[in-house]
Design an enzyme around this catalytic site. Structure first.
Site, mmCIF file in Angstrom:
data_model
loop_
_atom_site.group_PDB
_atom_site.id
_atom_site.type_symbol
_atom_site.label_atom_id
_atom_site.label_comp_id
_atom_site.label_asym_id
_atom_site.label_seq_id
_atom_site.Cartn_x
_atom_site.Cartn_y
_atom_site.Cartn_z
ATOM 1 N N ASP A 281 -2.337 2.428 -5.173
ATOM 2 C CA ASP A 281 -1.202 1.595 -5.549
ATOM 3 C C ASP A 281 -0.301 1.447 -4.314
ATOM 4 O O ASP A 281 -0.511 2.089 -3.278
ATOM 5 C CB ASP A 281 -0.446 2.183 -6.757
ATOM 6 C CG ASP A 281 0.353 1.097 -7.493
ATOM 7 O OD1 ASP A 281 0.629 0.031 -6.897
ATOM 8 O OD2 ASP A 281 0.724 1.317 -8.664
HETATM 9 C C1 NOJ Z 1 2.797 -1.703 -7.885
HETATM 10 C C2 NOJ Z 1 2.284 -1.651 -9.290
HETATM 11 O O1 NOJ Z 1 2.324 -0.322 -9.771
HETATM 12 C C3 NOJ Z 1 0.875 -2.179 -9.450
HETATM 13 O O2 NOJ Z 1 0.576 -2.265 -10.808
HETATM 14 C C4 NOJ Z 1 0.725 -3.509 -8.780
HETATM 15 O O3 NOJ Z 1 -0.578 -4.002 -8.943
HETATM 16 C C5 NOJ Z 1 1.081 -3.366 -7.322
HETATM 17 N N1 NOJ Z 1 2.460 -2.927 -7.198
HETATM 18 C C6 NOJ Z 1 0.890 -4.664 -6.534
HETATM 19 O O4 NOJ Z 1 1.851 -5.584 -6.854
#
Ligand code: NOJ
Length: 660
Positions: free
Chosen positions: A261
């Site tokens: 993430d």
């Molecule tokens: C953080 C989020 O937790 C995740 O779900 C997302 O895909 C990413 N950012 C990218 O935007």
């Protein structure tokens, strides 16, 4: 099943040919070029431009129109000595241009075909924008509505969550958009409902509750997973070899790649398990992360066979996404919004929670006043993660009611009030945890229909007492207002069921249907039992609850081995869909088992007076639980419920050991 088998076979053949090209590339790549493939950036990040010029970007995230994606792709190919294209990724969560209901709402439809269709349409639209990879589905089980991200998943139940996870993967990937099951793992178990907080649980709870939807996504052929921000036990998910190596790759045989993430690799330093970026990257790679999102940490890695392995996986995904052979998007391709499908799916996602005196459906001639802070809102209807959905293309509740021919008058003249309340989109989603999920009370002066827009269950005990009709509409997307009007006026019979338990007050959280029994089951007559002094122990609305404008009656429950069947009849006067639900309880086992667990469901359309027989075939795995020895199904009695009926099922001899 057969379709999946054919797809897998084709994939295997194609993969062999690609493997030769991948090995040839790997032999020519420098360490820096390899690490570039393992690095993902957002286009406006300072590191991005120089990296792109040197061919050191594996993937971009968040470029959303075909022209922009093509520009980046051209720059990547120009910069890359070996002409390795980018993998453009984006958060296409519940629609791209056409916005569908939030996933928690789609889960309320209990309609896997609707989920799959929404993903197909989203994938077509995303592909038209040059996107090849979506960071969806979010398959985190969530039992704590304080956590804002409960909006993005399928709710509290692993069985429903698994069915939805597989449907989304089929939908996205069936249209050539790589999917990414996230957030691996147990992100929804955040302590106190605080986003990014630790998840601490037994291995049994991890295996039985939080992991099944991920395994369902893997079994459906998901191309990638995203490692979560949180710790599981005391080990950050992004450095968790037990999750990514032992379980994901070892036990489940996952062949795709894992992306961290956002900055989750660098955050291993905040978690206190790495002192430097390099150490963080080394730990993440060793645990099974293949690509680092936005933090450039993987550029610090040393040569190792693990690096080559990760590069292979990323390149394989690029072949599967088609970027090597077809790197550019057609900039002239514009798809019309899929309004009809969005409306139909939204209709199915609405849950009628209460309807005293059959206040609903409303006759169109009735004089109604439309009140409440969300009545005219378009942006809120889109929900917290609306990709390229545009408020100006979205139907608000008041617009939907007007378009349906509502007789809207000022409040003083009205016979009925439609109050549109709930929470804003900013109060839902990532980094939107709430310590209090109470819906603020309002004065109820006339017969009122309360329409709730929200990304989570809100605590509304006061409303359940004082408001005669309550409609849980979540955030329904582009066609939300029309779908709500369809249900309020009875052009559509509501059929949604709650995929998550609604608490009376925040303090009841976590409350969910598959709770373990206690040694002292709640007994209002006895103080020394499991309950609260100040509020009832039961939730306000249970999991699976949802009313209809017709009624359904169950009869003839039959259990034959592991096959359970029952008749369901439309005993009312209108056509309607019933979601038939099958629950089980292992009565006496070697460990304590939940008082009720969902193990099957079927959505059935019935005309007035019509009866259909619904049959469920359970597997030993459906009756199994996790022990130190793996999954076991113990012989003995199980209680079985279908609708209002209950019976017993007996497992007579130990069924064959099941690896899963
Ligand atoms: C953080 C989020 O937790 C995740 O779900 C997302 O895909 C990413 N950012 C990218 O935007």
């Amino acid at each position: 099943m057969q379709r999946i088998a054919v797809a897998l076979l084709l994939f295997t053949f194609a993969a062999r040919a690609d493997d030769a090209r991948i090995e040839a590339l790997l032999r020519q790549m420098t360490l820096e070029e390899k690490l570039g493939q393992l690095s993902q950036y957002v286009p406006d990040q300072p590191e991005m431009k120089p990296a792109l010029e040197k061919g050191l970007v594996g993937s971009v995230l968040g470029a959303v129109d075909a022209k922009r994606v093509n520009e980046l792709q051209r720059a990547a190919l120009a910069g890359s000595r070996l002409k390795i294209p980018l993998l453009p990724g984006h958060d296409v969560i519940h629609g791209h241009r056409t916005i569908f209901p939030i996933p928690l709402a789609i889960a309320s439809s209990w309609d896997v075909d609707a989920a799959e269709l929404s993903a197909r349409i989203a994938a077509r639209e995303a592909r038209a924008s040059g996107i090849r990879w979506t960071f969806a589905p979010m398959v985190d089980i969530a039992r704590d509505p304080r956590w804002g991200r409960i909006a993005e998943g399928a709710g509290e139940d692993p069985h429903l969550g698994s069915a939805m996870a597989a449907a989304y993967v089929r939908g996205f990937q069936g249209e050539g958009l790589l999917a990414c099951a996230k957030h691996f793992a147990a992100y929804g178990g955040a302590e106190g409902g605080r986003d990014y907080a630790r998840a601490d649980m037994s291995e049994a709870t991890l295996r039985e509750v939080y992991l099944p939807p991920f395994q369902a996504a893997v079994d459906a052929g998901v191309a990638s997973l995203m490692s979560a921000f949180n710790t599981v036990g005391n080990v950050p998910a992004t450095a968790n070899a037990h999750l990514m190596r032992d379980i994901l790759r070892g036990e489940w045989g996952f062949k795709g790649f894992v992306v961290s993430d956002w900055a989750a690799v660098a955050e291993l330093m905040n978690h206190g398990i790495a002192a430097t970026k390099k150490e963080a990257a080394t730990k993440a790679l060793a645990a099974g992360v293949d690509m680092a999102m936005t933090d450039a940490t993987f550029m610090e890695l040393d040569t190792s066979p693990l690096v080559d392995e990760a590069v292979r996986r990323v390149l394989r995904a690029k072949f599967a996404a088609g970027v090597f052979d077809d790197p550019f998007a057609d900039e002239s391709r514009v798809l019309p919004l899929a309004r009809a499908e969005a409306r139909r799916i939204a209709q199915r996602s609405i849950v009628l929670l209460k309807n005293e005196g059959s206040l609903l459906p409303l006759a169109k001639s009735k004089k109604i006043a439309v009140t409440g802070p969300l009545a005219a809102s378009k942006a809120n209807m889109l929900g917290p993660w609306a990709s390229e959905g545009k408020p100006e293309e979205t139907v608000s509740v008041i617009e939907g009611l007007r378009a349906a021919g509502a007789n809207i008058v000022p409040e003083e003249e009205a016979e009925i009030i439609v109050a549109v309340v709930g929470e804003t989109r900013e109060q839902s989603g990532e980094a939107a945890s709430r310590a209090s999920i109470e819906l603020p009370p309002f004065e109820v002066r006339k017969p009122t229909v309360m329409v709730v827009l929200s990304g989570r269950p809100l605590a509304m005990a006061w409303a359940a007492e004082r408001v005669p009709a309550i409609v849980q509409a979540w955030f329904l997307g582009t066609e939300g207002g029309n779908a709500i009007a369809d249900v309020l006026f009875g052009d559509v019979n509501p059929s949604g069921k709650l995929p998550v338990t609604f608490p009376r007050v925040t303090g009841q959280v976590p409350v969910y249907h598959a709770q373990l029994p206690t040694g002292r089951p709640a007994n209002p007559e006895s103080k020394w039992t499991s309950k609260y002094l100040d509020v009832a122990i039961e939730p306000l609305f249970p999991f699976g609850h949802g009313l209809s404008y017709t009624t359904f009656a169950y009869a003839n429950l039959k259990v034959d081995g592991l096959t359970v069947s029952a008749d369901v009849r439309n005993s009312g006067k209108r056509e309607g869909d019933e979601v038939v639900q099958l629950y089980v309880r292992d009565v006496v086992a070697s460990v304590s088992r939940p008082v009720k667990e969902l193990k099957g469901f079927r959505r059935v359309a019935l005309r007035p007076g019509e009866t259909k027989r619904v049959t469920f075939t359970l597997t030993p795995r459906d009756l199994a639980f996790w022990t130190e020895k793996g999954w076991v199904t113990e012989p003995g009695k199980f209680q079985v419920w279908v609708g209002t009926l209950m019976s017993e099922l007996e497992v007579t001899s130990p069924p064959a050991a099941d690896r899963r």
